[in-house]
Scaffold this motif. Structure first.
Motif, PDB file in Angstrom:
ATOM      1  N   LYS A 186    -130.883  -1.690  33.499  1.00 52.19           N
ATOM      2  CA  LYS A 186    -129.553  -1.106  33.684  1.00 52.19           C
ATOM      3  C   LYS A 186    -128.655  -1.326  32.471  1.00 52.19           C
ATOM      4  O   LYS A 186    -128.586  -2.420  31.934  1.00 52.19           O
ATOM      5  N   THR A 206    -121.897  -0.928  32.937  1.00 51.51           N
ATOM      6  CA  THR A 206    -121.122   0.151  33.563  1.00 51.51           C
ATOM      7  C   THR A 206    -119.686  -0.300  33.785  1.00 51.51           C
ATOM      8  O   THR A 206    -119.422  -1.491  33.937  1.00 51.51           O
ATOM      9  N   THR A 232    -116.528  -0.997  35.938  1.00 51.70           N
ATOM     10  CA  THR A 232    -116.042  -1.196  37.305  1.00 51.70           C
ATOM     11  C   THR A 232    -114.617  -0.673  37.328  1.00 51.70           C
ATOM     12  O   THR A 232    -113.747  -1.206  36.645  1.00 51.70           O
ATOM     13  N   ARG A 269    -108.593   2.938  35.015  1.00 51.60           N
ATOM     14  CA  ARG A 269    -109.766   3.826  34.934  1.00 51.60           C
ATOM     15  C   ARG A 269    -109.618   5.023  35.866  1.00 51.60           C
ATOM     16  O   ARG A 269    -110.166   6.089  35.607  1.00 51.60           O
ATOM     17  N   ASN A 296    -122.804  -3.176  40.044  1.00 49.24           N
ATOM     18  CA  ASN A 296    -123.607  -4.395  40.171  1.00 49.24           C
ATOM     19  C   ASN A 296    -123.472  -4.978  41.566  1.00 49.24           C
ATOM     20  O   ASN A 296    -124.451  -5.466  42.130  1.00 49.24           O
ATOM     21  N   HIS A 345    -123.108  -8.760  29.195  1.00 56.34           N
ATOM     22  CA  HIS A 345    -121.753  -8.364  28.824  1.00 56.34           C
ATOM     23  C   HIS A 345    -121.386  -7.005  29.411  1.00 56.34           C
ATOM     24  O   HIS A 345    -122.209  -6.355  30.057  1.00 56.34           O
ATOM     25  N   GLY A 346    -120.133  -6.582  29.160  1.00 56.19           N
ATOM     26  CA  GLY A 346    -119.660  -5.311  29.689  1.00 56.19           C
ATOM     27  C   GLY A 346    -119.896  -4.156  28.725  1.00 56.19           C
ATOM     28  O   GLY A 346    -120.800  -4.220  27.877  1.00 56.19           O
ATOM     29  N   THR A 347    -119.076  -3.121  28.854  1.00 59.87           N
ATOM     30  CA  THR A 347    -119.303  -1.874  28.117  1.00 59.87           C
ATOM     31  C   THR A 347    -118.643  -1.880  26.732  1.00 59.87           C
ATOM     32  O   THR A 347    -118.675  -0.876  26.037  1.00 59.87           O
ATOM     33  N   VAL A 348    -118.031  -2.985  26.363  1.00 57.04           N
ATOM     34  CA  VAL A 348    -117.407  -3.212  25.042  1.00 57.04           C
ATOM     35  C   VAL A 348    -116.428  -2.075  24.707  1.00 57.04           C
ATOM     36  O   VAL A 348    -116.526  -1.399  23.674  1.00 57.04           O
ATOM     37  N   THR A 349    -115.467  -1.921  25.578  1.00 57.36           N
ATOM     38  CA  THR A 349    -114.519  -0.810  25.560  1.00 57.36           C
ATOM     39  C   THR A 349    -113.797  -0.640  24.214  1.00 57.36           C
ATOM     40  O   THR A 349    -113.681   0.482  23.711  1.00 57.36           O
ATOM     41  N   HIS A 385    -114.641  -1.448  21.230  1.00 55.43           N
ATOM     42  CA  HIS A 385    -115.529  -0.897  20.203  1.00 55.43           C
ATOM     43  C   HIS A 385    -115.737   0.606  20.449  1.00 55.43           C
ATOM     44  O   HIS A 385    -115.801   1.391  19.515  1.00 55.43           O
ATOM     45  N   ASN A 435    -123.154  -5.653  19.028  1.00 54.86           N
ATOM     46  CA  ASN A 435    -124.458  -6.319  19.109  1.00 54.86           C
ATOM     47  C   ASN A 435    -125.334  -5.705  20.226  1.00 54.86           C
ATOM     48  O   ASN A 435    -124.979  -5.796  21.405  1.00 54.86           O
TER      49      ASN A 435
HETATM   50  P1  NAP Z   1    -117.024  -6.797  27.475  1.00 50.52           P
HETATM   51  O1  NAP Z   1    -117.393  -5.371  27.485  1.00 50.52           O
HETATM   52  O2  NAP Z   1    -118.120  -7.767  27.658  1.00 50.52           O
HETATM   53  O3  NAP Z   1    -116.260  -7.103  26.131  1.00 50.52           O
HETATM   54  C1  NAP Z   1    -115.379  -8.178  25.917  1.00 50.52           C
HETATM   55  C2  NAP Z   1    -115.330  -8.545  24.448  1.00 50.52           C
HETATM   56  O4  NAP Z   1    -116.478  -9.335  24.143  1.00 50.52           O
HETATM   57  C3  NAP Z   1    -115.415  -7.355  23.508  1.00 50.52           C
HETATM   58  O5  NAP Z   1    -114.143  -6.801  23.265  1.00 50.52           O
HETATM   59  C4  NAP Z   1    -116.058  -7.969  22.292  1.00 50.52           C
HETATM   60  O6  NAP Z   1    -115.132  -8.753  21.551  1.00 50.52           O
HETATM   61  C5  NAP Z   1    -117.032  -8.975  22.897  1.00 50.52           C
HETATM   62  N1  NAP Z   1    -118.360  -8.380  23.138  1.00 50.52           N
HETATM   63  C6  NAP Z   1    -118.969  -8.183  24.344  1.00 50.52           C
HETATM   64  N2  NAP Z   1    -120.185  -7.650  24.165  1.00 50.52           N
HETATM   65  C7  NAP Z   1    -120.350  -7.504  22.835  1.00 50.52           C
HETATM   66  C8  NAP Z   1    -121.398  -6.987  22.040  1.00 50.52           C
HETATM   67  N3  NAP Z   1    -122.523  -6.510  22.591  1.00 50.52           N
HETATM   68  N4  NAP Z   1    -121.253  -6.988  20.697  1.00 50.52           N
HETATM   69  C9  NAP Z   1    -120.131  -7.465  20.128  1.00 50.52           C
HETATM   70  N5  NAP Z   1    -119.110  -7.969  20.849  1.00 50.52           N
HETATM   71  C10 NAP Z   1    -119.203  -7.975  22.187  1.00 50.52           C
HETATM   72  O7  NAP Z   1    -115.981  -7.110  28.663  1.00 50.52           O
HETATM   73  P2  NAP Z   1    -114.596  -6.375  29.071  1.00 50.52           P
HETATM   74  O8  NAP Z   1    -113.907  -5.830  27.876  1.00 50.52           O
HETATM   75  O9  NAP Z   1    -113.934  -7.354  29.936  1.00 50.52           O
HETATM   76  O10 NAP Z   1    -115.056  -5.180  30.003  1.00 50.52           O
HETATM   77  C11 NAP Z   1    -115.242  -3.841  29.557  1.00 50.52           C
HETATM   78  C12 NAP Z   1    -115.799  -2.998  30.676  1.00 50.52           C
HETATM   79  O11 NAP Z   1    -117.077  -3.479  31.029  1.00 50.52           O
HETATM   80  C13 NAP Z   1    -114.950  -3.017  31.947  1.00 50.52           C
HETATM   81  O12 NAP Z   1    -114.737  -1.698  32.382  1.00 50.52           O
HETATM   82  C14 NAP Z   1    -115.797  -3.788  32.937  1.00 50.52           C
HETATM   83  O13 NAP Z   1    -115.656  -3.261  34.239  1.00 50.52           O
HETATM   84  C15 NAP Z   1    -117.198  -3.588  32.436  1.00 50.52           C
HETATM   85  N6  NAP Z   1    -118.128  -4.698  32.716  1.00 50.52           N
HETATM   86  C16 NAP Z   1    -119.403  -4.343  33.094  1.00 50.52           C
HETATM   87  C17 NAP Z   1    -120.359  -5.311  33.291  1.00 50.52           C
HETATM   88  C18 NAP Z   1    -121.736  -4.875  33.701  1.00 50.52           C
HETATM   89  O14 NAP Z   1    -121.984  -3.716  33.898  1.00 50.52           O
HETATM   90  N7  NAP Z   1    -122.681  -5.784  33.788  1.00 50.52           N
HETATM   91  C19 NAP Z   1    -120.052  -6.651  33.098  1.00 50.52           C
HETATM   92  C20 NAP Z   1    -118.762  -6.994  32.671  1.00 50.52           C
HETATM   93  C21 NAP Z   1    -117.806  -5.992  32.477  1.00 50.52           C
HETATM   94  P3  NAP Z   1    -114.323  -8.166  20.267  1.00 50.52           P
HETATM   95  O15 NAP Z   1    -113.492  -7.026  20.779  1.00 50.52           O
HETATM   96  O16 NAP Z   1    -113.513  -9.372  19.863  1.00 50.52           O
HETATM   97  O17 NAP Z   1    -115.311  -7.723  19.241  1.00 50.52           O
END
Ligand code: NAP
Ligand code: MG
Length: 401
Positions: free
Chosen positions: A72, A75, A77, A82, A96, A306-310, A312, A325
Motif C-alpha cells: 500500500k 494515503t 486521511t 481536505r 489504514n 510515513h505519510g504522503t509528504v504533502t 514536498h 526519500n
Molecule cells: P508525512 O507525510 O509523514 O510528512 C511529515 C514530514 O516528515 C514531511 O513534511 C517531511 O519533512 C518528513 N518526511 C516524511 N516522509 C518523508 C520522506 N519519505 N522523505 C523525506 N521527508 C519525509 O506526515 P504529515 O505531513 O503529517 O501527513 C501528510 C498526509 O499523510 C496527511 O494527509 C495524512 O493523513 C497522511 N498520512 C498517511 C499515512 C499512511 O497512509 N500510512 C500515515 C501518516 C500520515 P520536511 O517537510 O521537513 O522535509
C-alpha cells in the motif's frame, strides 16, 4: 534478460500526493524492467475513494484476505481542509483504520539499518521491531469532564440483566474521568500474530505491560500471551531457537536501552504508539522504517510508515524536483514481493527483492542520498533529488542482476 514471473498476484493499493509520484517512479524504474508484475490494482487516491463511496478500500482489504499479500502507498486521511481541497462528499475514514478493522491484525514497524547512519543509542547494532496492538484501549475511550462533587461508578449490565458495579472515585470537587475497553478475541489475535511474526522472522519476542497496576486489564493481556505460548508456541519457538518472555514495561525500557536490539517488542496500543516513535527517531527517520500489518490468518500488508509528504508534493506541483526519500516505499514493495515469493516457492522473486534492497543500501553507502538522510550522516553528502537517487539505485540493481 527474461523478466521474473509471478504465479499469484499481490494486491496493489495506489495512494496520494508525493508518495503516489514516487510509487509510479519506483514501478517504472525499479520493478517493471525486471519483474512481470502481477498485481490486482486498487486505486485508493482520495478522489477514487470519494467516487466509490470508499468501497474501493473495503474491496482492497478483502482482496488481501483472498490473496494474502498486499502493498500500500501512503494515503490522505481526510480532515476539514481536505474536504474543500478535494470537494469530498464525506469525511471518509482513514484507509489504514478501515483495512486494519477488516484484517484485525498487528502492525510491525522496523527501522532499516542504514550505512553511515548511527543510531543515537550506539549499542543498538540490530534493529528493534515494535509490534503495536491496534485495537481499543485509549483510542476508543469514553471521557467525562466532572464539574463538581459526586460519585463515579463503573457499571456493567450483562445481556442477561446481571450487573457488576465498582466505585471509581468519590469526587470531592471537579476532575476528569475515562473508560476504555478491549476484547478477548482482539487480544488473542494480537498475541497470535506476534508469535507467528517472531517465528517467520526467527527473532525473540518480548511483551511488556503494567499488570502490577492494571491487574485485570493488563493481566488479561499477559495471561493471553502466556496461555497461547504454553499451549501452541513453546515447542515451535524452541525448535526455531528463539524465546518469548514477559516483563513489566519499565523493566523492558531499561533492558531495551542496554540491549543490542534484534528483538520484536510487543506493546499495547498506546505504549506501541509512543515507543515506535521513540525507536524510529533513535534509529534515524520515519522514511527509513518498514511497516507491515500481519493478521492471525497469515495475511501481510506492507506499507511505508510515513505519510504522503504533502509539502514536498505542493513543491513538485510547482515544477520543483524534490528530495523525497523513497526507501520506505521501495521496502514496502520488496517486502511484499519477497513474501509472495516465499508463499509461492518463487526463489527468483525473493532473490530480486534481496538484490533491490542491497542496491538501496549500497547507493546510500556511496553517499548518494536524499536530504533527510544527508543531514543525519557524519560525511554530510550533498543531497540529490528523488529521480537521481532512484536512478543510482537502478544502476546498482542492473549490475547485480
Ligand atoms: P508525512 O507525510 O509523514 O510528512 C511529515 C514530514 O516528515 C514531511 O513534511 C517531511 O519533512 C518528513 N518526511 C516524511 N516522509 C518523508 C520522506 N519519505 N522523505 C523525506 N521527508 C519525509 O506526515 P504529515 O505531513 O503529517 O501527513 C501528510 C498526509 O499523510 C496527511 O494527509 C495524512 O493523513 C497522511 N498520512 C498517511 C499515512 C499512511 O497512509 N500510512 C500515515 C501518516 C500520515 P520536511 O517537510 O521537513 O522535509
Ligand atoms: Mg504516534
Amino acid at each position: 534478460m527474461d523478466k521474473i514471473r509471478m504465479q499469484t498476484p499481490i494486491v496493489e493499493m495506489d495512494g496520494d500526493e508525493m508518495t503516489r509520484v514516487l510509487w509510479a517512479l519506483i514501478k517504472r524504474e525499479l520493478l517493471e524492467p525486471f519483474v512481470e508484475l502481477n498485481t490486482e490494482y486498487y486505486d485508493l487516491h482520495l478522489n477514487n475513494r470519494d467516487a466509490t463511496d470508499d468501497r474501493v478500500t473495503v474491496e482492497a482489504a478483502e482482496a488481501i484476505r483472498r490473496l494474502r499479500v498486499g502493498v500500500k502507498c501512503a494515503t490522505i486521511t481526510p480532515n476539514e481542509q481536505r474536504m474543500s481541497e478535494y470537494s469530498l462528499k464525506q469525511m471518509w475514514r482513514s484507509p489504514n483504520g478501515t483495512i486494519r478493522a477488516i484484517l484485525d491484525g498487528t502492525v510491525f514497524r522496523t527501522p532499516i539499518p542504514c550505512p553511515g547512519l548511527r543510531p543515537f543509542i550506539p549499542g543498538w547494532t540490530e534493529p528493534i521491531t515494535v509490534a503495536r496492538h491496534s485495537y481499543g484501549d485509549l483510542y476508543k475511550d469514553t471521557e467525562l469532564r466532572v464539574t463538581g462533587p459526586g460519585k463515579a461508578e463503573l457499571l456493567f449490565t450483562g445481556a442477561d440483566g446481571t450487573t457488576m458495579r465498582e466505585t471509581v472515585y468519590d469526587f470531592e470537587g471537579p476532575g476528569v474521568l475515562q473508560g476504555c475497553f478491549n476484547k478477548d478475541s482482539s487480544i488473542e489475535n494480537f498475541a497470535r500474530s506476534c508469535f507467528e511474526y517472531a517465528l517467520s522472522e526467527g527473532r525473540d519476542l518480548w511483551f511488556s505491560a503494567k499488570d502490577t497496576i492494571m491487574k485485570q486489564y493488563d493481566g488479561l493481556f499477559k495471561q493471553t500471551f502466556q496461555r497461547l505460548y504454553d499451549e501452541e508456541y513453546r515447542e515451535r519457538f524452541q525448535a526455531a531457537g528463539i524465546t518469548y518472555f514477559y516483563t513489566l514495561i519499565d523493566d523492558a525500557v531499561a533492558r531495551i536501552v542496554r540491549s543490542n536490539g534484534g528483538m520484536i517488542w510487543a506493546l499495547k496500543n498506546y505504549d506501541g504508539d509512543v515507543m515506535s516513535d521513540m525507536i524510529s527517531t533513535a534509529f534515524g527517520s520515519l522514511a527509513m522504517m518498514t511497516s507491515v500489518l500481519v493478521n492471525a490468518e497469515g495475511c501481510y500488508e506492507y506499507e511505508a510508515a510515513h505519510g504522503t509528504v504533502t509539502q514536498h508534493y505542493y513543491r513538485w506541483l510547482r515544477g520543483e524536483h524534490t528530495s523525497t526519500n523513497p526507501v520506505a516505499t521501495i521496502y514496502a514493495w520488496t517486502g511484499a514481493l519477497r513474501k509472495r515469493g516465499e508463499l509461492d516457492g518463487n526463489e527468483a522473486l525473493c532473490s530480486f527483492a534481496d538484490k533491490l534492497e542491497r542496491s538501496v543500501l549500497d547507493t546510500i553507502a556511496d553517499g548518494t542520498v536524499t536530504g533527510d538522510l544527508a543531514v543525519l550522516m557524519d560525511s554530510h553528502p550533498a543531497p540529490v533529488d528523488s529521480e537521481t537517487f532512484i536512478g543510482a539505485i537502478r544502476e546498482k540493481l542492473e549490475a547485480s542482476l
